[in-house]
Design a protein around this motif. Sequence first.
Motif, PDB file in Angstrom:
ATOM      1  N   GLY A  18       0.731  -1.014   0.054  1.00 58.22           N
ATOM      2  CA  GLY A  18       0.424   0.206  -0.306  1.00 58.22           C
ATOM      3  C   GLY A  18       0.983   1.389  -0.059  1.00 58.22           C
ATOM      4  N   LEU A  19       0.728   2.193  -0.898  1.00 54.08           N
ATOM      5  CA  LEU A  19       1.735   3.566  -1.322  1.00 54.08           C
ATOM      6  C   LEU A  19       0.524   4.612  -1.199  1.00 54.08           C
ATOM      7  CD1 LEU A  19       2.946   1.011  -2.223  1.00 54.08           C
ATOM      8  CD2 LEU A  19       3.889   2.495  -4.051  1.00 54.08           C
ATOM      9  N   ILE A  20       0.989   5.724  -0.788  1.00 56.11           N
ATOM     10  CA  ILE A  20       0.662   7.428  -0.580  1.00 56.11           C
ATOM     11  C   ILE A  20       0.788   8.178  -1.662  1.00 56.11           C
ATOM     12  CG2 ILE A  20       0.221   9.100   0.563  1.00 56.11           C
ATOM     13  CD1 ILE A  20       0.373   6.724   3.215  1.00 56.11           C
ATOM     14  N   TYR A  21       0.333   8.292  -2.870  1.00 57.68           N
ATOM     15  CA  TYR A  21       0.433   9.728  -3.275  1.00 57.68           C
ATOM     16  C   TYR A  21      -0.193  11.017  -2.443  1.00 57.68           C
ATOM     17  CZ  TYR A  21      -0.032  12.547  -7.750  1.00 57.68           C
ATOM     18  OH  TYR A  21       1.059  14.128  -8.649  1.00 57.68           O
ATOM     19  N   ASP A  22       1.402  11.577  -2.197  1.00 60.92           N
ATOM     20  CA  ASP A  22       0.678  13.532  -0.984  1.00 60.92           C
ATOM     21  C   ASP A  22       0.650  14.073  -1.777  1.00 60.92           C
ATOM     22  OD1 ASP A  22       1.055  15.097   1.320  1.00 60.92           O
ATOM     23  OD2 ASP A  22       2.647  14.611   1.442  1.00 60.92           O
ATOM     24  N   THR A  23      -1.123  14.239  -1.856  1.00 57.07           N
ATOM     25  CA  THR A  23      -1.489  15.732  -2.464  1.00 57.07           C
ATOM     26  C   THR A  23      -1.277  16.738  -2.413  1.00 57.07           C
ATOM     27  OG1 THR A  23      -3.668  15.462  -1.599  1.00 57.07           O
ATOM     28  CG2 THR A  23      -3.143  13.768  -3.498  1.00 57.07           C
ATOM     29  N   GLY A  24      -0.893  17.161  -1.103  1.00 56.79           N
ATOM     30  CA  GLY A  24      -0.405  18.678  -0.883  1.00 56.79           C
ATOM     31  C   GLY A  24      -1.616  18.559   0.110  1.00 56.79           C
ATOM     32  N   SER A  25      -3.028  18.022  -0.072  1.00 55.51           N
ATOM     33  CA  SER A  25      -4.386  18.363   0.299  1.00 55.51           C
ATOM     34  C   SER A  25      -4.439  16.615   1.472  1.00 55.51           C
ATOM     35  CB  SER A  25      -5.137  18.701  -0.179  1.00 55.51           C
ATOM     36  OG  SER A  25      -4.775  19.645  -0.736  1.00 55.51           O
ATOM     37  N   GLY A  26      -3.734  16.308   1.254  1.00 57.20           N
ATOM     38  CA  GLY A  26      -4.284  15.371   1.860  1.00 57.20           C
ATOM     39  C   GLY A  26      -3.473  13.787   1.680  1.00 57.20           C
ATOM     40  N   PRO A  27      -3.496  12.625   2.535  1.00 61.56           N
ATOM     41  CA  PRO A  27      -2.989  11.610   1.529  1.00 61.56           C
ATOM     42  C   PRO A  27      -3.325  10.510   1.050  1.00 61.56           C
ATOM     43  CG  PRO A  27      -3.575  11.278   3.625  1.00 61.56           C
ATOM     44  CD  PRO A  27      -4.158  12.854   3.930  1.00 61.56           C
ATOM     45  N   TRP A  28      -3.461  10.444  -0.056  1.00 61.67           N
ATOM     46  CA  TRP A  28      -4.360   9.801  -1.111  1.00 61.67           C
ATOM     47  C   TRP A  28      -3.703   8.050  -1.547  1.00 61.67           C
ATOM     48  CZ3 TRP A  28      -4.173   7.793  -6.638  1.00 61.67           C
ATOM     49  CH2 TRP A  28      -5.088   7.621  -6.902  1.00 61.67           C
ATOM     50  N   GLY A  29      -3.993   6.851  -0.775  1.00 65.28           N
ATOM     51  CA  GLY A  29      -3.625   5.907  -0.847  1.00 65.28           C
ATOM     52  C   GLY A  29      -4.307   4.866  -2.373  1.00 65.28           C
ATOM     53  N   PHE A  30      -3.063   4.183  -1.848  1.00 64.94           N
ATOM     54  CA  PHE A  30      -3.725   3.122  -3.669  1.00 64.94           C
ATOM     55  C   PHE A  30      -3.061   1.552  -3.544  1.00 64.94           C
ATOM     56  CE2 PHE A  30      -0.007   6.153  -4.859  1.00 64.94           C
ATOM     57  CZ  PHE A  30       0.894   4.901  -5.907  1.00 64.94           C
ATOM     58  N   ASP A  31      -2.400   1.208  -4.150  1.00 61.68           N
ATOM     59  CA  ASP A  31      -2.539  -0.283  -4.076  1.00 61.68           C
ATOM     60  C   ASP A  31      -1.997  -0.779  -5.301  1.00 61.68           C
ATOM     61  OD1 ASP A  31      -2.890  -1.009  -1.273  1.00 61.68           O
ATOM     62  OD2 ASP A  31      -5.592  -2.357  -1.800  1.00 61.68           O
ATOM     63  N   VAL A  32      -0.318  -1.684  -4.632  1.00 59.69           N
ATOM     64  CA  VAL A  32       0.197  -2.443  -5.878  1.00 59.69           C
ATOM     65  C   VAL A  32       0.651  -3.454  -6.266  1.00 59.69           C
ATOM     66  CG1 VAL A  32       2.571  -2.255  -7.004  1.00 59.69           C
ATOM     67  CG2 VAL A  32       2.125  -0.350  -5.852  1.00 59.69           C
ATOM     68  N   LYS A  33       0.029  -3.902  -6.947  1.00 58.40           N
ATOM     69  CA  LYS A  33      -0.499  -5.411  -7.160  1.00 58.40           C
ATOM     70  C   LYS A  33       1.581  -6.318  -7.639  1.00 58.40           C
ATOM     71  CE  LYS A  33      -4.653  -5.876  -8.572  1.00 58.40           C
ATOM     72  NZ  LYS A  33      -4.990  -6.000 -10.000  1.00 58.40           N
ATOM     73  N   ALA A  34       2.078  -7.033  -7.027  1.00 56.95           N
ATOM     74  CA  ALA A  34       2.705  -8.285  -6.660  1.00 56.95           C
ATOM     75  C   ALA A  34       2.873  -8.822  -8.052  1.00 56.95           C
ATOM     76  CB  ALA A  34       2.748  -8.945  -5.979  1.00 56.95           C
ATOM     77  N   MET A  35       4.555  -8.530  -8.403  1.00 52.55           N
ATOM     78  CA  MET A  35       3.766  -9.246 -10.247  1.00 52.55           C
ATOM     79  C   MET A  35       4.585 -11.043 -10.168  1.00 52.55           C
ATOM     80  SD  MET A  35       6.935  -5.957 -12.042  1.00 52.55           S
ATOM     81  CE  MET A  35       7.856  -6.720 -10.519  1.00 52.55           C
ATOM     82  N   ALA A  36       5.074 -10.828  -8.551  1.00 53.40           N
ATOM     83  CA  ALA A  36       5.631 -12.685  -8.811  1.00 53.40           C
ATOM     84  C   ALA A  36       5.708 -12.722  -7.316  1.00 53.40           C
ATOM     85  CB  ALA A  36       6.579 -13.042  -9.240  1.00 53.40           C
ATOM     86  N   ALA A  37       6.128 -13.907  -7.007  1.00 51.71           N
ATOM     87  CA  ALA A  37       5.716 -14.055  -5.860  1.00 51.71           C
ATOM     88  C   ALA A  37       6.617 -12.860  -4.467  1.00 51.71           C
ATOM     89  CB  ALA A  37       6.131 -15.397  -5.268  1.00 51.71           C
ATOM     90  N   ASN A  38       6.567 -11.820  -4.381  1.00 50.72           N
ATOM     91  CA  ASN A  38       6.855 -10.707  -2.635  1.00 50.72           C
ATOM     92  C   ASN A  38       7.588 -10.173  -4.229  1.00 50.72           C
ATOM     93  OD1 ASN A  38       5.744 -12.754  -1.387  1.00 50.72           O
ATOM     94  ND2 ASN A  38       7.845 -13.401  -0.241  1.00 50.72           N
ATOM     95  N   VAL A  39       7.030 -10.248  -5.645  1.00 50.54           N
ATOM     96  CA  VAL A  39       7.837  -9.127  -6.931  1.00 50.54           C
ATOM     97  C   VAL A  39       6.857  -8.012  -7.197  1.00 50.54           C
ATOM     98  CG1 VAL A  39       9.505  -9.401  -8.579  1.00 50.54           C
ATOM     99  CG2 VAL A  39       9.579 -11.107  -6.741  1.00 50.54           C
TER     100      VAL A  39
END
Length: 221
Positions: free
Chosen positions: A88-109
């Motif tokens: 889980g990652l955060i794009y800091d917009t300057g107006s607050g934290p916008w969260g998004f998920d990143v999927k693994a390309m392979a096991a834990n990669v």
Amino acid sequence: MKSTWVKRLVAITVAMALCGCSGTGDRGSGGGSTGLTVASAWQGYCIATFASDYSVVDDFGDTRFTAHSGQQYLMTQYGDDFGTAKAGLIYDTGSGPWGFDVKAMAANVFPFTSNCTYGNNTDYYAVFNDVSVFSDVNLTTKICDLTKGSVQPRGGAPTGYAIAGALTFTGPTTYQVQLGPFSASCGAAASGYVSVPQVQVFGSGTWLVPLVNIIGPGPTR
């Protein structure tokens, strides 16, 4: 076709109000995202640095923005989530934290490198905007002010937020927030109410609650 479109619009709008998630937005890279780095105040916590371009998509498969190679994002999660590798990652917009998920390309990669180790991190609760916390949903009795950049170890304290009062689609919205480790700074209150302004993120109106979980490096093994 009209029925499907209406259902989709309703789903987007409700998600925006309840979860702080944006509706459909710009395709392609996010505005002003080129060369994005994590602010110095957050450098001691877990950071993802993308090794290649990555398209962040919503639940409908639409691209919200592109995280470009070399860009950095603060992390909220990096480990196993009920058998699924998750970041889980955060794009800091300057107006607050916008969260998004990143999927693994392979096991834990993942398509990024990190200063933290997968599955070994420490939970924190962080404040991304100056905010006043009130004891009542009408926001009449203030119990504390929390300052942008404040961070506390989460420990086992509950955190999170939920919409409070009437559901609105424009203007500020009131949320109830769990204060977790910030309770001691707010008269020992376990929760409180905050007003969250509506902001534009990637061309869509949304509400970004300023208190969010982040992670830092875990203990040395």
